[in-house]
Design a protein around this motif. Sequence first.
Motif, PDB file in Angstrom:
ATOM      1  N   ALA A  36       0.827  -1.211   0.000  1.00  0.00           N
ATOM      2  CA  ALA A  36       0.000   0.000   0.000  1.00  0.00           C
ATOM      3  C   ALA A  36       0.858   1.256   0.000  1.00  0.00           C
ATOM      4  O   ALA A  36       0.518   2.256  -0.651  1.00  0.00           O
ATOM      5  CB  ALA A  36      -0.932   0.000   1.210  1.00  0.00           C
ATOM      6  N   GLU A  37       1.982   1.212   0.702  1.00  0.00           N
ATOM      7  CA  GLU A  37       2.888   2.363   0.740  1.00  0.00           C
ATOM      8  C   GLU A  37       3.545   2.572  -0.616  1.00  0.00           C
ATOM      9  O   GLU A  37       3.748   3.718  -1.045  1.00  0.00           O
ATOM     10  CB  GLU A  37       3.946   2.151   1.819  1.00  0.00           C
ATOM     11  N   ARG A  38       3.900   1.482  -1.289  1.00  0.00           N
ATOM     12  CA  ARG A  38       4.493   1.610  -2.627  1.00  0.00           C
ATOM     13  C   ARG A  38       3.504   2.268  -3.582  1.00  0.00           C
ATOM     14  O   ARG A  38       3.868   3.179  -4.337  1.00  0.00           O
ATOM     15  CB  ARG A  38       4.914   0.237  -3.157  1.00  0.00           C
ATOM     16  N   ARG A  39       2.285   1.805  -3.549  1.00  0.00           N
ATOM     17  CA  ARG A  39       1.271   2.377  -4.443  1.00  0.00           C
ATOM     18  C   ARG A  39       1.025   3.845  -4.124  1.00  0.00           C
ATOM     19  O   ARG A  39       0.895   4.672  -5.037  1.00  0.00           O
ATOM     20  CB  ARG A  39      -0.032   1.578  -4.336  1.00  0.00           C
ATOM     21  N   THR A  43       1.728   6.922  -6.719  1.00  0.00           N
ATOM     22  CA  THR A  43       0.584   7.776  -7.040  1.00  0.00           C
ATOM     23  C   THR A  43       0.895   9.236  -6.764  1.00  0.00           C
ATOM     24  O   THR A  43       0.578  10.121  -7.576  1.00  0.00           O
ATOM     25  CB  THR A  43      -0.649   7.345  -6.224  1.00  0.00           C
ATOM     26  N   ARG A  44       1.527   9.501  -5.634  1.00  0.00           N
ATOM     27  CA  ARG A  44       1.873  10.889  -5.285  1.00  0.00           C
ATOM     28  C   ARG A  44       2.876  11.469  -6.292  1.00  0.00           C
ATOM     29  O   ARG A  44       2.746  12.629  -6.707  1.00  0.00           O
ATOM     30  CB  ARG A  44       2.455  10.944  -3.874  1.00  0.00           C
ATOM     31  N   ALA A  45       3.847  10.666  -6.703  1.00  0.00           N
ATOM     32  CA  ALA A  45       4.820  11.138  -7.688  1.00  0.00           C
ATOM     33  C   ALA A  45       4.135  11.502  -9.000  1.00  0.00           C
ATOM     34  O   ALA A  45       4.460  12.516  -9.625  1.00  0.00           O
ATOM     35  CB  ALA A  45       5.891  10.081  -7.915  1.00  0.00           C
ATOM     36  N   VAL A  46       3.171  10.681  -9.421  1.00  0.00           N
ATOM     37  CA  VAL A  46       2.427  10.984 -10.643  1.00  0.00           C
ATOM     38  C   VAL A  46       1.624  12.271 -10.474  1.00  0.00           C
ATOM     39  O   VAL A  46       1.593  13.129 -11.368  1.00  0.00           O
ATOM     40  CB  VAL A  46       1.495   9.805 -11.008  1.00  0.00           C
ATOM     41  N   GLU A  47       0.993  12.463  -9.324  1.00  0.00           N
ATOM     42  CA  GLU A  47       0.150  13.637  -9.072  1.00  0.00           C
ATOM     43  C   GLU A  47       0.910  14.940  -9.226  1.00  0.00           C
ATOM     44  O   GLU A  47       0.376  15.927  -9.746  1.00  0.00           O
ATOM     45  CB  GLU A  47      -0.436  13.570  -7.662  1.00  0.00           C
ATOM     46  N   VAL A  48       2.170  14.970  -8.781  1.00  0.00           N
ATOM     47  CA  VAL A  48       2.930  16.224  -8.798  1.00  0.00           C
ATOM     48  C   VAL A  48       3.857  16.326 -10.007  1.00  0.00           C
ATOM     49  O   VAL A  48       4.675  17.246 -10.090  1.00  0.00           O
ATOM     50  CB  VAL A  48       3.740  16.408  -7.498  1.00  0.00           C
ATOM     51  N   GLY A  74       7.364  -3.327 -10.253  1.00  0.00           N
ATOM     52  CA  GLY A  74       6.497  -3.758 -11.340  1.00  0.00           C
ATOM     53  C   GLY A  74       5.112  -4.147 -10.861  1.00  0.00           C
ATOM     54  O   GLY A  74       4.107  -3.836 -11.521  1.00  0.00           O
ATOM     55  N   GLU A  75       5.034  -4.804  -9.719  1.00  0.00           N
ATOM     56  CA  GLU A  75       3.736  -5.163  -9.155  1.00  0.00           C
ATOM     57  C   GLU A  75       2.914  -3.915  -8.842  1.00  0.00           C
ATOM     58  O   GLU A  75       1.703  -3.863  -9.109  1.00  0.00           O
ATOM     59  CB  GLU A  75       3.922  -5.990  -7.887  1.00  0.00           C
ATOM     60  N   ALA A  76       3.573  -2.902  -8.265  1.00  0.00           N
ATOM     61  CA  ALA A  76       2.857  -1.674  -7.916  1.00  0.00           C
ATOM     62  C   ALA A  76       2.336  -0.961  -9.155  1.00  0.00           C
ATOM     63  O   ALA A  76       1.197  -0.468  -9.175  1.00  0.00           O
ATOM     64  CB  ALA A  76       3.774  -0.750  -7.116  1.00  0.00           C
ATOM     65  N   LEU A  77       3.147  -0.906 -10.215  1.00  0.00           N
ATOM     66  CA  LEU A  77       2.679  -0.290 -11.461  1.00  0.00           C
ATOM     67  C   LEU A  77       1.434  -1.002 -11.977  1.00  0.00           C
ATOM     68  O   LEU A  77       0.468  -0.362 -12.395  1.00  0.00           O
ATOM     69  CB  LEU A  77       3.776  -0.347 -12.525  1.00  0.00           C
ATOM     70  N   HIS A  78       1.495  -2.311 -11.967  1.00  0.00           N
ATOM     71  CA  HIS A  78       0.360  -3.099 -12.457  1.00  0.00           C
ATOM     72  C   HIS A  78      -0.893  -2.860 -11.612  1.00  0.00           C
ATOM     73  O   HIS A  78      -1.996  -2.670 -12.145  1.00  0.00           O
ATOM     74  CB  HIS A  78       0.721  -4.574 -12.458  1.00  0.00           C
ATOM     75  N   GLU A  79      -0.726  -2.876 -10.299  1.00  0.00           N
ATOM     76  CA  GLU A  79      -1.865  -2.690  -9.398  1.00  0.00           C
ATOM     77  C   GLU A  79      -2.499  -1.313  -9.564  1.00  0.00           C
ATOM     78  O   GLU A  79      -3.720  -1.159  -9.414  1.00  0.00           O
ATOM     79  CB  GLU A  79      -1.412  -2.893  -7.956  1.00  0.00           C
ATOM     80  N   LEU A  80      -1.690  -0.313  -9.893  1.00  0.00           N
ATOM     81  CA  LEU A  80      -2.213   1.042 -10.084  1.00  0.00           C
ATOM     82  C   LEU A  80      -2.838   1.234 -11.456  1.00  0.00           C
ATOM     83  O   LEU A  80      -3.588   2.188 -11.674  1.00  0.00           O
ATOM     84  CB  LEU A  80      -1.089   2.063  -9.887  1.00  0.00           C
ATOM     85  N   GLY A  81      -2.508   0.364 -12.406  1.00  0.00           N
ATOM     86  CA  GLY A  81      -3.073   0.476 -13.743  1.00  0.00           C
ATOM     87  C   GLY A  81      -2.615   1.703 -14.501  1.00  0.00           C
ATOM     88  O   GLY A  81      -3.361   2.241 -15.333  1.00  0.00           O
ATOM     89  N   LEU A  82      -1.382   2.136 -14.253  1.00  0.00           N
ATOM     90  CA  LEU A  82      -0.879   3.337 -14.916  1.00  0.00           C
ATOM     91  C   LEU A  82      -0.563   3.065 -16.381  1.00  0.00           C
ATOM     92  O   LEU A  82      -0.082   1.993 -16.750  1.00  0.00           O
ATOM     93  CB  LEU A  82       0.386   3.833 -14.217  1.00  0.00           C
ATOM     94  N   ALA A  83      -0.807   4.069 -17.210  1.00  0.00           N
ATOM     95  CA  ALA A  83      -0.402   4.001 -18.613  1.00  0.00           C
ATOM     96  C   ALA A  83       1.093   4.266 -18.712  1.00  0.00           C
ATOM     97  O   ALA A  83       1.668   4.974 -17.875  1.00  0.00           O
ATOM     98  CB  ALA A  83      -1.175   5.026 -19.437  1.00  0.00           C
ATOM     99  N   ARG A  84       1.748   3.722 -19.723  1.00  0.00           N
ATOM    100  CA  ARG A  84       3.189   3.933 -19.881  1.00  0.00           C
ATOM    101  C   ARG A  84       3.518   5.403 -20.027  1.00  0.00           C
ATOM    102  O   ARG A  84       4.601   5.854 -19.631  1.00  0.00           O
ATOM    103  CB  ARG A  84       3.695   3.141 -21.088  1.00  0.00           C
ATOM    104  N   SER A  85       2.623   6.198 -20.566  1.00  0.00           N
ATOM    105  CA  SER A  85       2.871   7.632 -20.726  1.00  0.00           C
ATOM    106  C   SER A  85       2.800   8.396 -19.408  1.00  0.00           C
ATOM    107  O   SER A  85       3.152   9.574 -19.359  1.00  0.00           O
ATOM    108  CB  SER A  85       1.849   8.226 -21.708  1.00  0.00           C
ATOM    109  N   ASP A  86       2.378   7.741 -18.335  1.00  0.00           N
ATOM    110  CA  ASP A  86       2.252   8.400 -17.033  1.00  0.00           C
ATOM    111  C   ASP A  86       3.585   8.526 -16.307  1.00  0.00           C
ATOM    112  O   ASP A  86       3.672   9.241 -15.306  1.00  0.00           O
ATOM    113  CB  ASP A  86       1.287   7.629 -16.126  1.00  0.00           C
ATOM    114  N   TYR A  87       4.632   7.846 -16.771  1.00  0.00           N
ATOM    115  CA  TYR A  87       5.887   7.835 -16.023  1.00  0.00           C
ATOM    116  C   TYR A  87       7.059   7.615 -16.974  1.00  0.00           C
ATOM    117  O   TYR A  87       6.893   7.166 -18.108  1.00  0.00           O
ATOM    118  CB  TYR A  87       5.870   6.738 -14.955  1.00  0.00           C
TER     119      TYR A  87
END
Length: 330
Positions: A36-39, A43-48, A74-87
């Motif tokens: 949960a902390e990884r996610r 998420t916070r890094a993407v937000e800012v 990799g697990e955290a990226l998958h769980e968040l469902g981020l698009a490759r363009s997000d990071y």
Amino acid sequence: MKFSGEVPIRRLGPGGPEVPVFALGSWNIWDRMEAAERRALITRAVEVGSAFFDVAYYNMGPHAEASRTDLLFGEALHELGLARSDYRLCGKLWLWEYPATGFAGQMDESLERIARGGAEVGSFDTVVVGDFMSDIDIAQVVRDVQAEIDRGSFASWGVNNWPAESLQLALDTAAGEGLTPPSFAQLKYGIARRSMAEGEFYGRWFREGALALQASDAFEGGILVGKLSPNRKIGADVGGIRARIVAAYPRVAEIARSFGATPAQLGLAFCLANPATANVLFGASSVRQFDDNLGAISLLDAVGADAIRESVAELWLDREVRADGVWAPA
């Protein structure tokens, strides 16, 4: 200091990508947190607008740890469902077992391990080639890096703490053979360690715009934010000055307080005060820590680069360490 808004963007050297000024590193980070902390941190890094991640498989030389940090990322990226363009992603190519262990195999393994968690990232945006080994054929490294660029593994590259003459050979090889030169150098750089980045060798390349600086280990493994006896593996003590860095921490904290800032904010603001710095790589392991680090941007805006640098001028502790990356006493 508090930060609001979006993290500024700078170019990671000529030919390099535009990246946020802060990046999250992977060495013993993602495996220091619960899922949960990884996610939450990603998420916070993407937000800012600071979703730039240094991700590697630590499995060679002194890093032969069989670390799971990249798998967990990799697990955290998958769980968040981020698009490759997000990071953006920065990978690592190790020289410890090169050329017996080639770059293609390393890239395939790194990407496969991230994908094992469910995140199909496709490729890295850029990579860092290191750690330096004295018996390496530098010209062949440049050619093999180009082969990976041509294969689509990444689009640009940088070096990690290379001696000046080896980096010059890489630049000359790229120019002479029409290959892609390194666009940035990842160096130890912070309040206490400045000689390599600001010295006559790398400093010249930075001033000329031939390279950008990616600052790493700015906190000296946590010492310069108050963790005076780190209980985890940290970077090498180049020049044998770590005891002096520990002794300097109270002064760092005092200067930070004078600005209404934290030691972490002062350390990162110092790095960003150097116009050569495109990006600072650090190892935040919680949203709280990451948000505190973001305050460095507000500190730099409020105080200015000159005032930041003047305030810590006395704390340049590696002045006597050679600035060419050979790492011997001057």
